[in-house]
Design a protein around this motif. Sequence first.
Motif, mmCIF file in Angstrom:
data_model
loop_
_atom_site.group_PDB
_atom_site.id
_atom_site.type_symbol
_atom_site.label_atom_id
_atom_site.label_comp_id
_atom_site.label_asym_id
_atom_site.label_seq_id
_atom_site.Cartn_x
_atom_site.Cartn_y
_atom_site.Cartn_z
ATOM 1 N N LYS A 126 -11.462 -1.451 -23.796
ATOM 2 C CA LYS A 126 -10.193 -1.220 -23.526
ATOM 3 C C LYS A 126 -9.644 0.117 -23.377
ATOM 4 C CE LYS A 126 -7.338 -2.319 -26.965
ATOM 5 N NZ LYS A 126 -6.574 -3.002 -27.985
ATOM 6 N N GLU A 127 -10.517 1.169 -23.796
ATOM 7 C CA GLU A 127 -9.803 2.569 -24.033
ATOM 8 C C GLU A 127 -9.666 3.213 -22.617
ATOM 9 O OE1 GLU A 127 -8.613 3.198 -26.715
ATOM 10 O OE2 GLU A 127 -9.337 1.566 -27.527
ATOM 11 N N VAL A 273 -8.885 -7.583 -22.962
ATOM 12 C CA VAL A 273 -8.252 -6.244 -22.639
ATOM 13 C C VAL A 273 -7.054 -6.251 -21.868
ATOM 14 C CG1 VAL A 273 -9.015 -4.246 -21.315
ATOM 15 C CG2 VAL A 273 -10.765 -5.500 -22.768
ATOM 16 N N ASN A 276 -7.660 -4.262 -16.628
ATOM 17 C CA ASN A 276 -9.089 -4.101 -16.384
ATOM 18 C C ASN A 276 -9.237 -4.328 -14.564
ATOM 19 O OD1 ASN A 276 -11.890 -5.618 -15.538
ATOM 20 N ND2 ASN A 276 -12.512 -4.343 -17.316
#
Length: 311
Positions: A126-127, A273, A276
């Motif tokens: 998720k970063e 997330v 994406n």
Amino acid sequence: MINILILGAAGFIGTNLAIKLADNKSDKVTLVDKDANHFSNILKYEFSNVEIRESSLDENEDFSVLKGQDIVYHLVSTNVPTTSNLHISQDIKANVLFSSNLFEACVRYGVKKVVFISSGGTVYGKEAKCPLSESTPTNPISSYGVQKITIEKLLYLYNYMYGLDYRIIRLANPYGPYQRPNGVLGAVTTFTYKALKGEQIQVYGDGSVIRDFIYIEDAIRAILNIVNGENKHRTFNLGCGYGTSIKDVLNSIEGALNLKLNVVYTAPRAVDVPVNYLDISRYEKYYGKLNPFSLEEGIKKTAEFLRKEYL
């Protein structure tokens, strides 16, 4: 003649892949899954060049089915992203150990190429900033993603040690015909099915989650280009290359089907997330523009299939 083996062939991707591969009558396609009863979608085509086999596809697998095979597609997975954090050690054992045994057997039986369908949706975490390229650091927040990236690394290792050729496809969120509309995987297919039936659609969070959705026909065409192509890269992202929010998916379904949807929003999930979607420029550099179906076109085609098969 090329001998092609698909392990985990009875599912959504396997079914579509098998149908496409069987079109080439000069190739022999062997399909393997745990229960031969799940091959009803393939059997009705009555392909003369397709053989169906039942096997455990677990740590007890003897892999004798690999004998004489040129290309092996690895689609075996015992879990899905949303529930994978519930049984981490169990799922790692089931999926990573099986894959290691499989690659070992591929070397033993002289398989020319292994194709692994990985996950563009979970391996990056998720970063990172979208669109996600193949060089983005992989920090999954689900055990599912950890398993996929570990299997990718095993393929790299078996290539390094034994020269086993491979292709890794980090696939986004495919949808379309033969995906079971049961809500476990595939938001587009599930929502379309519920819309057609007039059922309530449950959305986790507020609908702002963004994903990369690709119609299965586009995905299969691109997978085969990657598998049959030769270049220095062995890992490819595969999606439509742009993000669509769940809210926009719902609007597209309303527009495509001219239906009013009954949507209920519930608490978000920790494994989701927020954003994406994939950078597919590597694929397009080597194999040309993907030109995927638009979401509305894909929804119409999916709805047509669902009406015929389920309604």
